[in-house]
Each structure stands twice: as structure tokens, then as C-alpha cells.
Design a protein around this motif. Sequence first.
Motif, short mmCIF file in Angstrom:
data_model
loop_
_atom_site.label_atom_id
_atom_site.label_comp_id
_atom_site.label_asym_id
_atom_site.label_seq_id
_atom_site.Cartn_x
_atom_site.Cartn_y
_atom_site.Cartn_z
N TYR A 97 -7.95 -4.79 -2.07
CA TYR A 97 -7.39 -3.63 -1.39
C TYR A 97 -7.96 -2.39 -2.05
O TYR A 97 -7.98 -2.30 -3.28
CB TYR A 97 -5.87 -3.61 -1.51
CG TYR A 97 -5.20 -4.73 -0.75
CD1 TYR A 97 -4.88 -4.55 0.60
CD2 TYR A 97 -4.91 -5.93 -1.36
CE1 TYR A 97 -4.28 -5.59 1.31
CE2 TYR A 97 -4.32 -6.96 -0.66
CZ TYR A 97 -4.00 -6.79 0.68
OH TYR A 97 -3.42 -7.78 1.39
N CYS A 155 0.84 -1.19 0.00
CA CYS A 155 0.00 0.00 0.00
C CYS A 155 0.88 1.24 0.00
O CYS A 155 1.65 1.46 0.92
CB CYS A 155 -0.90 -0.01 1.23
SG CYS A 155 -2.01 1.39 1.23
N CYS A 195 -4.92 2.00 2.83
CA CYS A 195 -5.79 1.17 2.01
C CYS A 195 -6.71 0.36 2.92
O CYS A 195 -6.36 0.04 4.04
CB CYS A 195 -4.96 0.20 1.17
SG CYS A 195 -3.68 1.00 0.23
N THR A 236 -8.96 -11.48 -2.01
CA THR A 236 -8.77 -10.32 -1.15
C THR A 236 -8.74 -9.06 -2.02
O THR A 236 -8.14 -9.07 -3.09
CB THR A 236 -7.43 -10.42 -0.39
OG1 THR A 236 -7.41 -11.65 0.30
CG2 THR A 236 -7.25 -9.27 0.57
N LYS A 250 -10.68 -9.12 3.18
CA LYS A 250 -10.32 -10.54 2.94
C LYS A 250 -11.52 -11.28 2.36
O LYS A 250 -12.65 -10.80 2.48
CB LYS A 250 -9.88 -11.17 4.26
CG LYS A 250 -8.62 -10.56 4.83
CD LYS A 250 -7.92 -11.56 5.73
CE LYS A 250 -6.64 -10.99 6.31
NZ LYS A 250 -6.86 -10.24 7.56
N GLU A 301 -8.30 -3.18 3.53
CA GLU A 301 -8.06 -4.56 3.12
C GLU A 301 -9.33 -5.36 3.40
O GLU A 301 -9.85 -5.35 4.51
CB GLU A 301 -6.89 -5.14 3.90
CG GLU A 301 -6.58 -6.55 3.47
CD GLU A 301 -5.62 -7.26 4.41
OE1 GLU A 301 -5.41 -6.76 5.53
OE2 GLU A 301 -5.10 -8.32 4.03
#
Lengths: 359, 414
Positions: free
Chosen positions: B352, B31, B37, B350, B41, B39
Motif C-alpha cells: 500500500y 488507509c 492509498c 501486497t 496486489k 493498493e
Amino acid sequence: MLERLRYRLRYISGTDIALWIVAALLLTMIVVGSYNILTEGRYTGRQWLDFVISGLAQGSIYALIALGYTMVYGILFMINFAHGEVFMSGPFTAYFLAEYLKQKGMFQSHPLLALLLVMLLSMLVSTVIAVSLERLAYRPLRGAPRLVPLITAIGASFFLQYTFRGLYTPGFKAYPEVEPLKGTWVFFPNSLHLEIERMLIAVFVSSVLLLILLYAFVQFTKTGRAIRAVAEDQQAAALMGVDVDHTISVTFAVGGAAAGAAGVFYALMFRQVNYFMGFFPGLKAFTAAVLGGIGNLPGAMLGGLFLGVFESVGPSLFLEGLGVPAAYQLKDAIAFTMLVLFLIFRPTGILGERLAKRA
Amino acid sequence: MKKRWFVFMALVLAAVAVGLVACKPKPKFECTDPKGCVEIKPGEPIRVAAALVYSGGAASYGIDSKRGIEIAIDDLGGELLGHPIELVAEDTQCNPEGGQAVAQKLAADKTIVGVIGTTCSSAAKNAAPILSEAGIVMISPSNTAPYLTDPATRAPFYFRTAHNDKVQGKVAAEFAYNELGVRKAATIHDGSVYAEQLAAVFAEVFQQLGGEVVSQEAINVGDTDMRPVLTTIAAKGPDIIYFPIFNPEGPLIAAQSKEVEGLEDVKLMGADGLFSKEFIEVAGEAAVGVYLSSPDFTAFNPERYEEFIKKHEEKYGEKPISAFHAHAYDAMMMLAEAIKKAAVVMEDGTIYIPRTALRDAVAATKDFQGVTGNLTCDANGDCADPHIAVYQITSATEWDTTDPNKSPVKVWPK
């Protein structure tokens, strides 16, 4: 005489002088502002009268709420800050009855009877809330230091607000209109042609009647005498066979009923109720109670009316005269400035804090 | 001794390094965004806050907008890039303190991707700088005060899909001067940034047109007795009173003005802050004849708006209760679009979302086909396609915004 004056002069501090200068300045502002606006002739006599009349109607509602503050203070020496919520609980609950009666057509066919029913329910709910408040929140703390019930009262105020918010949803509800109270009545049609809103007259007259009734209750009935006895000296009253707990409950009940009635007047006049409606009128009524002399029944009535009129006339009379733009926005500031001034210069209020003879 | 210690330290370092290499995911996301950022998951939701008003006089606006957002989420299938969308409702109320409290709460929550809100400009005034500081994009469906997108005061992460009041105040003044033919106006605001600025824009344009503003008054939020302020205004003899405030103070002005001598025939005009069913509920019959400006529903994309109304009626059993449901729908769709553009998707699902990149993606919105029209964000965060109409209330009981011929009836532009 001179001796006494010299004695008093010796104990005047710098703070006193500063405060007197502030008071003198404020007074000059009021006088100058009023003089400007009156000589300018911006408002007609008729308009001044309108200010006074709407002020009286609003003030009589303050007076009814202030009664509850003052009686409780008289007897327990505590400020029941949850009283604004007692004021809210009645009309908010009665709204649902009003809505039901309106749907059944009773508000249209028998408007005054419907109104009476709504009023009774509102007074009942407010009374029950006020009495249970005393029983559950204040009585267990009766022996505690004075700050404790005060903080409890503030807690109770929030508790009630959010309970009612949860119960009846957070939006505001509109009370139905009452047909016979719409429009105006004309007085002296030939000479003065005084046109006054029916609602204002109804609210003012019924409030004053209620106030007189309550005053008579406290002055001339046996229970009223018990209230006054407990207010004067709790222990002595108990020794004379007065049931102190019961008397205190009655005091809360009377204050609650008055607040419930005031709540319906308020809801009719402004056609709306919500869970937060008790907050500002509660503060204003507290101000009114202090203005009149807290613990003093006629004082609360006078304080309420005085505050209502002052708020209504004040912005136009002296603020506009001083060239303040959008003066009406400052009406709350006027009310609370007055509270501060009274607390500084005459903490006993207009009629005085006649603790022993009061309530 | 010293040497042995050195060997030991080297061993420890080597062990840590080996450990790091072993645990490192194969394609690592780094990041570099200055605001960080988010995140998300696999299986975790994309959390969007609906920071609107749910209590008090303006509650119907917040509820109306929230329904718009919910319909938008339904239309997205409830998910985005394989992650469910979770709507977090926070009540900002209609005041700066409420906006501040909610903004601080949201700013501290690192999982919040974006905020749809606030309802009231006064709440946004405090919320926008706090959220911008935290790097959270904020798109308001109903803030209209010019202050919020003024280059000098705008918070960098702030956007709106509602019109700017420079447009609304101008339309209102032109309607009053040209269509109603009035020459003397009085204004009332309630101290909120929305009402104060809107009243000022109206007064300015009305004077430019050649009219006279005889009185500029103010009340407080929570006031109930309007008779004194109305008596003050009556003394100046205006032809129209413009009060761009909120419920319930607005309807109280309408109701009580009927009973103040000298105001029997005065024209009354409010703005979008009063454009909800609650106005007629409190004002009763006094509401009939009142003019209110609001977004022009007939200028919306007709097919899509019709479809929206249908979904709304199916889902909530009633027609929209206020004016900013479609704007909220567009705000949510715009945010979803920007998230798709800005998000970095990893192999395992995931994602971001770099915060500044998300903001830039929203800012780059151009020719976005929304329900309210064609949305393009300008450099100051105004994304609306503003069309203002003036409506007149003709019934004390009926409220239908979906048909321009039912109360409130569209009277301008013709």
C-alpha cells in the motif's frame, strides 16, 4: 436618390450602428498608430521595404494555397478544410526524396534539377491526396446538405494529419539548403543598393508565375472552360455534355498541385516540415481566400499577398504606434480580426464573390 | 408482526457481521491518508507515468528524458519491493492544453503511483494543480520556470530535478555582460511561461549589471516568418538577442537573423529549450556561433555520468540527444527511493502506498546522490543541484554533449 437613401436609413438597426462604431474605432486606431510610428521615424524606409518584401514572399505562399480553397468553393460551394493537409502531405513526402538526393550529392552538384524533382514529387503527392479526398470523402456526399461535407472535411483533416504523423514520425524534419538560393541579390547597386534575399525572390517569382499559369489554364483551355461552366451551373453544364465528375476531379487536382508547390516553397523558406505544418497556413489561406472574395481566382491571389503584407507590416505600423508591447505576437490576431471585419462589412471580399464568372 | 420483523433484521445484521469477520484478511491495512492509498496486489505492477513530450518541436526533450527513466528502471532491476515497474508514456505536448488533458487522464487512473514529467513548464502549469488535487506526486526532469516552485503558485505535490530559471537567467545575463562585454540586449519569448519568465529574469539581471534592454519582443509558437520581428529588433540596434524559446522557432530566428539588415554581427543566445540536435538541423550553418545555456554536464558526478552514457549508447545506439536525460534518471531514482520509504508491505506481498506519505518522502529527499549531483529538495519543491554552463555551437553537423571540447563547446564558466 434621396428616396433611396431614406429607404435604406429606415432599415438600419442598432446592431448595424454598433458595428459601424466598432469599425470606425478600429480604423481610428490604425490611423493614429500609423501616424505615431511614421512621425516618430523609428524605422527607416529600408526597413519598411524589408517588411513588405518578407510579407510578399509569405503572402505568395498563402495565395497558392488559397487558390485550392477558392476553386473548390467556386465549384462545390464547400470549404475544403482538409486543404491544409493536402499542402502538408506533398513536401513532407518529398522530404525523403530531398534527403536521399542530398546524400547522393545531387543537391550539391545539380541543385536546381534536384529541386525540380522534389517539387514534382511534392506536387504529385498533393494532387493524388486531393483527388482521392474528393473521390472517397466528398463525392459520396455530393447531394447532402452543405454542413455534411464541411464536417467531413474537418474529419478528413484530422485523419490526414495523424496518418502522416504515424507514417513519418511526429518530429519535424529539416529540408536541405539549396546553395544557389542562399545569400542575397543586389538590385540597382549604384543608386538604391537594394539587397534582397534570393530565397524570397525565388519564392515570390515562382509563385506568381504559377498563379498566372493557373489563371491562364482556367481562362483559356477547354478544361478550364469546363471548370467555369460547372461552377456556373452544374446541371446546365452536364446537359451541354460536360463531364461534371471529371471536371470536379480536375479542379481538386489543380488545387492540390498548387498546394504541393506552395508546400515546397514553404519548406525551403523555413527549412522544416512536420505533420502539423498545414494547419496555420491553411487557416491563413482560407482567410486570404475570403479577403479576396471566395470563389474568385484573382481574388485569392490578391487576398494572399494582401494578408502576407498586412501581417508583416501591421504589428510594427499601427500596434507599436499605439504603444502595444511585443506587438509582433499579435500578428495572427490582426489577420483574424481582419477576417471577421471582412465577413461583417464586405462578405464578398475585395474583388467580390463573382460566383458565375469566377474560377 | 413488528417483533418478528425485528428478529429478522437482527438475524440479517448478524449474518453480515459474521461474513465480514470471516472475509477479513488477518492483518488488515487501514488507509488513513487524506489523499488515499494505492493498493498493489502480488504480481501487479507499480505504475509510473512518463508524461513528457513525444511529438512536435520539443519531442527530442521528451524522448531524451524517457530514455533516462528507462535506464533508471533497468538499474533498479525493473522492479521495486517485489513488483515490476510499469512505465506509462503519455504525450503532454509542449502546451497547457496537452498538460491538462494528460493530467486529467492520469488523475482518473487510481493505479498511477507517481508521474515523471512534464517536459515543458507550460504543460506543468496546468498539470501540476490537477495531479496535486488527485494526490499524485509529480517530479519534473526539465521544467525550469520559476512560477512552478514559487511559494504563491506551487502545487503541493510538485517537485523538479531541473534547475530553476532564476539561476539560468542570471548566468546567461552575467555571461553576456561580463564575458561577451555586450551592453545592449533584446529579448524574444514565445508566450510560454518558460520563455516569458526566463527572458524576464535575463532582462532584470542584465539591467542590474548596468546593461540596457532595448527591445522585449514576442512571437507565437508555430510562427515561421521571423523577418518582421527581427527587422523590428534591428531598428533598436542591440548587440545581443536573447531568445530562450524552443525548436523550431529558435533556429528559425538564428537562420533568418543572418539575412536581416543590421543584424549581421549581432550575437545570438538561447537557453536549454534549444539545447538539442534539432537546433543545428533547422538552423544549418547559421547555428555556428550561437550561445546556448544548459545544465553543466561537467559538473555532474563524473563516474556515474560516464557509466550512464555508456549504458545509453548500448541501449539506444547513440549519445544523449538533449539536456535532461540525467535529470530524468535522478527523478525516477528519487521516486523509487521515496516509494520504498513510504510503502507499507503486507505479509502476502501486497503493498500500500499512502499518497501524502509518498509526497512527504519525496519532499524529505536530502543529500541524494544523483547523477546530476547532490539533490536536496527545498520547501518549494526545487530539488536540483543547479550548475549552469554556457555552450557555443561551433559546427553545423556535429552534436556531442559528452565532450566539452566538441560542438557545442563549453565556454563558460571557464
